[in-house]
Design a protein around this motif. Sequence first.
Motif, PDB file in Angstrom:
ATOM      1  N   LEU A   1       0.599   5.398   4.495  1.00  0.00           N
ATOM      2  CA  LEU A   1       1.902   5.624   3.848  1.00  0.00           C
ATOM      3  C   LEU A   1       2.267   7.106   3.624  1.00  0.00           C
ATOM      4  O   LEU A   1       3.393   7.508   3.931  1.00  0.00           O
ATOM      5  CB  LEU A   1       1.934   4.870   2.520  1.00  0.00           C
ATOM      6  CG  LEU A   1       3.306   4.364   2.063  1.00  0.00           C
ATOM      7  CD1 LEU A   1       3.915   3.445   3.120  1.00  0.00           C
ATOM      8  CD2 LEU A   1       3.183   3.629   0.746  1.00  0.00           C
TER       9      LEU A   1
ATOM     10  N   VAL B   1      -1.546   1.283   3.272  1.00  0.00           N
ATOM     11  CA  VAL B   1      -1.517   2.138   2.075  1.00  0.00           C
ATOM     12  C   VAL B   1      -1.976   3.559   2.426  1.00  0.00           C
ATOM     13  O   VAL B   1      -1.359   4.540   2.051  1.00  0.00           O
ATOM     14  CB  VAL B   1      -2.398   1.547   0.957  1.00  0.00           C
ATOM     15  CG1 VAL B   1      -2.624   2.572  -0.143  1.00  0.00           C
ATOM     16  CG2 VAL B   1      -1.746   0.307   0.389  1.00  0.00           C
ATOM     17  N   TYR B   2      -3.087   3.650   3.191  1.00  0.00           N
ATOM     18  CA  TYR B   2      -3.594   4.980   3.546  1.00  0.00           C
ATOM     19  C   TYR B   2      -2.643   5.713   4.491  1.00  0.00           C
ATOM     20  O   TYR B   2      -2.591   6.927   4.498  1.00  0.00           O
ATOM     21  CB  TYR B   2      -4.981   4.876   4.182  1.00  0.00           C
ATOM     22  CG  TYR B   2      -6.061   4.672   3.163  1.00  0.00           C
ATOM     23  CD1 TYR B   2      -6.358   5.673   2.249  1.00  0.00           C
ATOM     24  CD2 TYR B   2      -6.775   3.482   3.110  1.00  0.00           C
ATOM     25  CE1 TYR B   2      -7.340   5.485   1.302  1.00  0.00           C
ATOM     26  CE2 TYR B   2      -7.764   3.289   2.157  1.00  0.00           C
ATOM     27  CZ  TYR B   2      -8.039   4.296   1.247  1.00  0.00           C
ATOM     28  OH  TYR B   2      -9.005   4.121   0.303  1.00  0.00           O
TER      29      TYR B   2
ATOM     30  N   LEU C   1      -4.600  -2.272   3.261  1.00  0.00           N
ATOM     31  CA  LEU C   1      -5.238  -0.989   2.958  1.00  0.00           C
ATOM     32  C   LEU C   1      -4.900   0.067   4.009  1.00  0.00           C
ATOM     33  O   LEU C   1      -4.633   1.224   3.686  1.00  0.00           O
ATOM     34  CB  LEU C   1      -6.756  -1.165   2.853  1.00  0.00           C
ATOM     35  CG  LEU C   1      -7.227  -1.845   1.575  1.00  0.00           C
ATOM     36  CD1 LEU C   1      -8.707  -2.183   1.647  1.00  0.00           C
ATOM     37  CD2 LEU C   1      -6.953  -0.953   0.362  1.00  0.00           C
TER      38      LEU C   1
END
Lengths: 473, 294
Positions: free
Chosen positions: B104, B101-102, B98
């Motif tokens: 990215l 992902v944040y 996570l």
Amino acid sequence: MVKKWIAAAVSIGLVFSLAACSSQAGPTGNGGAADQTNEVANTDSSQSTAAKTKIKYWTPDRHDAEFMKAKIDAFNKTNTDNIEVEMTVMGDNYPQAVDIAFASKQAPDVLQINDFSTYIQKGYLTPITSYMSEEMKTTFKDSLIQNKNTIGDDIYSLPNTGQTWRLIYNKDLFQQAGIASPPKTLAELVEDAKKLTEAGKSSGAYGFASPFKSGGGFWRAANTIAGASIKTGTEGYNYQTGQFDFGMYKDIAEALRQMDKDGSMLPGVESLDIDPLRAQFAQGKIGMYINHSGEPGVYKDQFPTKVNWAAATVPTLDGTIKGALQVVGGSYIGISADSEHKEAAWKFMEYVYSVDFQKEYYENGYGVSLIPAVLSGGTKPNIPGIEGFLPNKYDAIYPANPSAVTESSLEGMKWSDTFAKYVLTGGNLDAIIQDLNKRYNDSLAKARAAGKTKIEADPGFDATALLGKLAGE
Amino acid sequence: MRKLHAYVFIFPSLFLTLIFSIYPLMWALRFMFYDYQGFGTPVFIGLDNFARVMRDAEFWSSVKNTGIYALGKLIVTIPLSLLLAIILNRSLKGRTFLRAVYYLPTIFSASVMSIVFFIIFNSYNGILNQFLIKYDIISQPISWLGADHAMLTTVIIAIWGAVGNYMLLFLAGLQGIPEDLYEAASLDGAGEYEKLRHVTIPLLGPVMQMIIMLAITISLKGYESIMVLTGGGPYGKTEVMYLYLFKLLFPISPESQTLQQIGYGSAVGFTTALMVGGITVIYFFVSRKLNNIY
């Protein structure tokens, strides 16, 4: 102690080797390579007597690069003066690249001119008048324009191709809306856009569009229509009085505003660029828009379309052409003032400007020729849809105007943005025009006082005097 | 001897800084007082460029837009990234994934992502409008990049691009807070909210001060994604200070020829730098309490 000295020596060595590396890998990398080849060529020349004269040619054009490369290869093989031309196709930063090249004494011998007046002011170009043969002077006699390719009696460049501007329309949508022919007047333009929207809305098609993301959305439509409707000027500049008068756009701004109010414009025009607009037109979502002769090429290669489209003369205030249809273009290539091989550079330029060369260029569809001898030859470009864009007697190249230099010290919003805002939001148009006139003329007065432009009023100017120079029909 | 070493090692970076930062800066500082378009002889005009800055309605409208843009971005980004950091600081399953992902969006270039967002938000065939129309949420396409919504849209995209970055900085700060403080708080009967209020936020103070300062300067200077999405348009509605400045120094007008305005651009550059610097100093002064850890 000794150890410390060694360490210091090693660090100094490191620093210098770093500096050396960076100077080799830096922006001069290419220059370094070129110097090397020159050296090789020089050593060769000491052995064989005939050294080749190398000419560097720079252009930002990519659309004709293959054609130009083949033609230059042919020139290099066949010319009897031992000239070798090396073409470099530059990227989008062409103006900056040219500036840097001149500043660092590495300018090309022959270069494409992207802004004639600025290049002249910067002293980049050398006059070609003395090189031109009498025959060539006759060929180009009618194409020469003050401040576009000549300054006084000195010729610096010659035209090759340019952009003619038309109303581009979707024939299928017109048929669907029951409209027989493209609009001739501004009122018809507004009316037709409404009809097209009513007929096409269910399938997501709208009457009119222009790329209003920037002021260019207004610029494209207004400049072309105003040029055709009046005989005193273009780009807000009145050649007769030598002043800006934005009243020339009043009716056009009102017509576009009306289309926006009627809901006849493609939704989202205010965030539209020209390419997304073309993509929408290619999908049959736009009834009409105004743009230039680059469109047939775009619909052939970039956005292939099944839409049945054509180009027509732009509408005017009352349906008759009272002025001239503005053609953008005029200057093409010139010789650098710094070139050491001006004679050889001219030989190459002469080759490019030969009527045969330009005919082939035109026929292959790389651009609409602005050379009367090419246009009158009866040849046509081989590209679908170009027919509507071929120069006719109403197409004309206007003399240069001082708008760029005026805008460089203008306070507040540019005219195209100001009108675009009006089209999309409304306002007091008379007050808007008055304000624009004041700001532009103040700035122009300053530019004139500072000697930044020599363009003065020309009381005898009449756009209709420019007609018929490109093509008779 | 040791000193010579130090100088030798400082030299390369000092040399490059002088050539590529200080020299251009001095160059621009000089031309603020000149009328200069990049060619010809620069004409000394004293403070005229600054007088023009003061009168320039377009510049002041861009200052206003910058204020709206930066404020809109900050009031959402800072709390949101702090919240995400706190959540992802716990022993959560898949938290590494996570976090990645944040983070990215921070990796991609603003211009590339803005093109993707243009495809989503444009009003004539944008994915968002088509989705909303398909599910009958709206009947007419919304002009996301038009005058009424363009600023909101660019702020949303800016938030999306920035949250991951500040989340990561907050995470680093959070991990510097000793675990035993929380244990002690638990023993005293503190709940989650009390722990956040009395332990996490005060101890995060110095980090937070830095992060907010970074966020302020970055938001005031941001323009890349706006340049791609709206180009400052329609008619100047989303023009921010640095985009206005960029256009003066590197004209991007596809139609009429526009001249570079080095003199006036330098004056605008100096004024904007002064404003950003001033705001940062004021912020530092106001926020100095954050630095005190009791």
